[in-house]
Design a protein around this motif. Structure first.
Motif, PDB file in Angstrom:
ATOM      1  N   VAL A  50      45.874  34.302  40.541  1.00  0.00           N
ATOM      2  CA  VAL A  50      45.085  35.438  40.773  1.00  0.00           C
ATOM      3  C   VAL A  50      45.216  35.707  42.249  1.00  0.00           C
ATOM      4  CG1 VAL A  50      42.607  35.830  41.212  1.00  0.00           C
ATOM      5  CG2 VAL A  50      43.391  34.907  39.025  1.00  0.00           C
ATOM      6  N   ARG A  67      48.534  37.646  42.752  1.00  0.00           N
ATOM      7  CA  ARG A  67      48.651  38.914  42.082  1.00  0.00           C
ATOM      8  C   ARG A  67      47.505  40.000  42.783  1.00  0.00           C
ATOM      9  NH1 ARG A  67      49.675  39.123  35.801  1.00  0.00           N
ATOM     10  NH2 ARG A  67      51.559  37.863  35.695  1.00  0.00           N
ATOM     11  N   TYR A  96      44.390  40.069  42.666  1.00  0.00           N
ATOM     12  CA  TYR A  96      43.174  40.511  41.648  1.00  0.00           C
ATOM     13  C   TYR A  96      41.876  40.146  42.825  1.00  0.00           C
ATOM     14  CZ  TYR A  96      46.113  40.079  37.638  1.00  0.00           C
ATOM     15  OH  TYR A  96      47.225  40.262  36.888  1.00  0.00           O
ATOM     16  N   LEU A 142      38.212  39.871  38.038  1.00  0.00           N
ATOM     17  CA  LEU A 142      38.715  39.690  36.716  1.00  0.00           C
ATOM     18  C   LEU A 142      38.184  40.381  35.550  1.00  0.00           C
ATOM     19  CD1 LEU A 142      39.361  35.896  36.977  1.00  0.00           C
ATOM     20  CD2 LEU A 142      41.172  37.498  37.272  1.00  0.00           C
ATOM     21  N   GLY A 184      43.742  40.521  35.234  1.00  0.00           N
ATOM     22  CA  GLY A 184      43.323  41.656  36.483  1.00  0.00           C
ATOM     23  C   GLY A 184      43.261  43.080  35.822  1.00  0.00           C
TER      24      GLY A 184
END
Length: 152
Positions: free
Chosen positions: A28, A31, A33, A36, A51
């Motif tokens: 997470v 990336r 994000y 979520l 994401g």
């Protein structure tokens, strides 16, 4: 690692929160994000979580449909109106809302399952049953049989 892999089961605390596995939190974070998105599974009692790229994937598919047909409307309802946003708190926990619990049957524990670009949350017993069914289906494919047939 930039994929959601493996699985883990964590207990829900008294406030309805559960810790997302550390290796999922690392993905997470990698990336980027900030929140979520959780979407109900159509044919199994599971939530797909990822994401905004998960939502983008569904929207790209909707864009291929004729906007005047029911399919496009149904798909939009499914991905825009039948999901929820989740926030990771400072301790890496998410809240298991009534929306999630009612669909999944989750009560006291959550099974997290990596699915590559997203992960799923399951009630652990339901995940075990699904996993057994999935392995049986794959074994039948490997053996060249159809569901319900016995290998020769």
């Amino acid at each position: 690692m930039d994929r959601f892999l493996s699985s883990a089961v964590n207990r829900i605390d008294a406030k309805g929160r559960v810790s997302v596995p550390a290796h999922f939190r690392a993905v997470v974070q990698k990336r980027g994000y900030s929140e979520l998105y959780a979407l109900r599974g159509l044919d199994v009692p599971v939530m797909d979580v990822g994401g905004l790229d998960l939502l983008d994937r569904y929207e790209q598919r909707i864009a291929l449909e004729d906007p005047f047909l029911q399919t496009a409307d149904d798909m939009s309802f499914f991905c825009h109106g039948d999901g929820t946003f989740l926030k990771l708190d400072q301790d890496g926990r998410i809240t298991m809302s009534d929306f999630i619990r009612e669909h999944t049957g989750i009560t006291s524990e959550v099974a997290f399952v990596g699915r590559g670009n997203f992960f799923q949350v399951w009630e652990p017993g339901r995940l075990a049953a699904y996993g057994a069914q999935a392995r049986a289906r794959l074994l039948q494919l490997r053996q060249g049989t159809k569901p319900g047939e016995r290998p020769e």
